[in-house]
Scaffold this motif. Structure first.
Motif, mmCIF file in Angstrom:
data_model
loop_
_atom_site.group_PDB
_atom_site.id
_atom_site.type_symbol
_atom_site.label_atom_id
_atom_site.label_comp_id
_atom_site.label_asym_id
_atom_site.label_seq_id
_atom_site.Cartn_x
_atom_site.Cartn_y
_atom_site.Cartn_z
ATOM 1 N N GLU A 158 -5.852 3.544 9.772
ATOM 2 C CA GLU A 158 -6.210 4.277 10.998
ATOM 3 C C GLU A 158 -5.163 5.305 11.409
ATOM 4 O O GLU A 158 -5.454 6.224 12.177
ATOM 5 C CB GLU A 158 -6.490 3.297 12.153
ATOM 6 C CG GLU A 158 -5.304 2.458 12.586
ATOM 7 C CD GLU A 158 -5.163 1.167 11.775
ATOM 8 O OE1 GLU A 158 -4.187 0.457 12.022
ATOM 9 O OE2 GLU A 158 -5.980 0.877 10.899
ATOM 10 N N ASP A 159 -3.931 5.203 10.873
ATOM 11 C CA ASP A 159 -2.879 6.165 11.178
ATOM 12 C C ASP A 159 -2.758 7.249 10.117
ATOM 13 O O ASP A 159 -1.840 8.077 10.188
ATOM 14 C CB ASP A 159 -1.530 5.441 11.311
ATOM 15 C CG ASP A 159 -1.518 4.459 12.475
ATOM 16 O OD1 ASP A 159 -2.168 4.771 13.510
ATOM 17 O OD2 ASP A 159 -0.895 3.397 12.335
ATOM 18 N N GLY A 160 -3.633 7.227 9.135
ATOM 19 C CA GLY A 160 -3.598 8.241 8.090
ATOM 20 C C GLY A 160 -2.625 7.930 6.958
ATOM 21 O O GLY A 160 -2.385 8.772 6.090
ATOM 22 N N GLU A 161 -2.044 6.729 6.960
ATOM 23 C CA GLU A 161 -1.115 6.318 5.909
ATOM 24 C C GLU A 161 -1.900 5.817 4.695
ATOM 25 O O GLU A 161 -2.888 5.093 4.837
ATOM 26 C CB GLU A 161 -0.185 5.202 6.412
ATOM 27 C CG GLU A 161 0.697 5.607 7.567
ATOM 28 C CD GLU A 161 1.758 6.592 7.154
ATOM 29 O OE1 GLU A 161 2.280 6.477 6.012
ATOM 30 O OE2 GLU A 161 2.077 7.482 7.957
ATOM 31 N N ALA A 162 -1.438 6.211 3.503
ATOM 32 C CA ALA A 162 -2.109 5.786 2.277
ATOM 33 C C ALA A 162 -1.969 4.280 2.086
ATOM 34 O O ALA A 162 -0.917 3.706 2.365
ATOM 35 C CB ALA A 162 -1.515 6.513 1.081
ATOM 36 N N LEU A 163 -3.048 3.655 1.625
ATOM 37 C CA LEU A 163 -3.047 2.226 1.332
ATOM 38 C C LEU A 163 -2.979 2.026 -0.173
ATOM 39 O O LEU A 163 -3.562 2.796 -0.936
ATOM 40 C CB LEU A 163 -4.311 1.565 1.887
ATOM 41 C CG LEU A 163 -4.492 1.597 3.400
ATOM 42 C CD1 LEU A 163 -5.850 1.056 3.790
ATOM 43 C CD2 LEU A 163 -3.388 0.773 4.062
ATOM 44 N N SER A 164 -2.291 0.973 -0.605
ATOM 45 C CA SER A 164 -2.237 0.680 -2.028
ATOM 46 C C SER A 164 -2.913 -0.659 -2.287
ATOM 47 O O SER A 164 -3.017 -1.502 -1.399
ATOM 48 C CB SER A 164 -0.787 0.650 -2.521
ATOM 49 O OG SER A 164 -0.090 -0.410 -1.903
ATOM 50 N N GLY A 165 -3.362 -0.842 -3.521
ATOM 51 C CA GLY A 165 -3.971 -2.110 -3.915
ATOM 52 C C GLY A 165 -5.336 -2.359 -3.311
ATOM 53 O O GLY A 165 -5.806 -3.495 -3.309
#
Length: 182
Positions: A158-165
């Motif tokens: 929701e903050d625009g940070e990339a997610l991994s996995g």
């Protein structure tokens, strides 16, 4: 000393020449009319515009004449046999020579395109076998290959940070028992 070595070389050469010109051994195979080979030839093109596809890999999986089976890979086609693969030329043409008479399943693959079997009506469905008789040339085999697709993107929180996995799955709408489902 030189004469002795020269004499040994001459004797060995004569012995080799006599054995190579002698009668065929019991293990030798002599091709006759009953063992004539067949041939399959055709072309691979793009589905969208009919342009030739160079360097497509056409592979034949075979079943010898007289063998049983259902006509599909894994159901009568020789698993232990080596498939024959050839590349298409600049015009998309291919030729498979010296085929033992029997039934063959043909597939074609190329980077950027969906794998296709001969006679396949839609991706993921089964193809048809081709029967090659002794001395027969099966021609006019045509593969029309569809381009493969790619889905790309970024998954963010929701903050625009990339997610991994993160596990992603592509779904499409379809109908099961009259109900629209994913």
């Amino acid at each position: 000393m030189r004469r002795a070595v020269l004499a040994m070389v001459v004797v060995a050469s004569l012995a080799a020449a006599q054995t190579s010109q002698g009668p065929p051994s019991a293990n030798a195979t002599v091709l006759g009319k009953s063992e004539a080979k067949g041939m399959i030839q055709g072309r691979v093109v793009r589905l969208d515009d009919g342009g030739a596809l160079k360097n497509a890999v056409v592979t034949a999986f075979g079943r010898e004449a007289g063998g049983g089976g259902t006509g599909r890979i894994g159901g009568g086609f020789r698993r232990g046999s080596r498939p024959l693969s050839v590349l298409t030329d600049a015009e998309g043409r291919f030729v498979m020579k010296d085929l033992t008479p029997g039934s063959y399943m043909l597939t074609v693959t190329r980077n950027g395109y969906l794998r296709q079997a001969y006679g396949q009506r839609a991706p993921g469905t089964r193809g048809r076998s081709i029967t090659v008789a002794a001395g027969q040339t099966v021609s006019d085999i045509l593969f029309r290959m569809a381009k493969a697709g790619v889905i790309s993107g970024r998954v963010v929180d929701e903050d625009g940070e990339a997610l991994s996995g993160v596990r992603m799955q592509a779904l499409r709408w379809g109908y099961r028992s009259g109900q629209r489902t994913l």
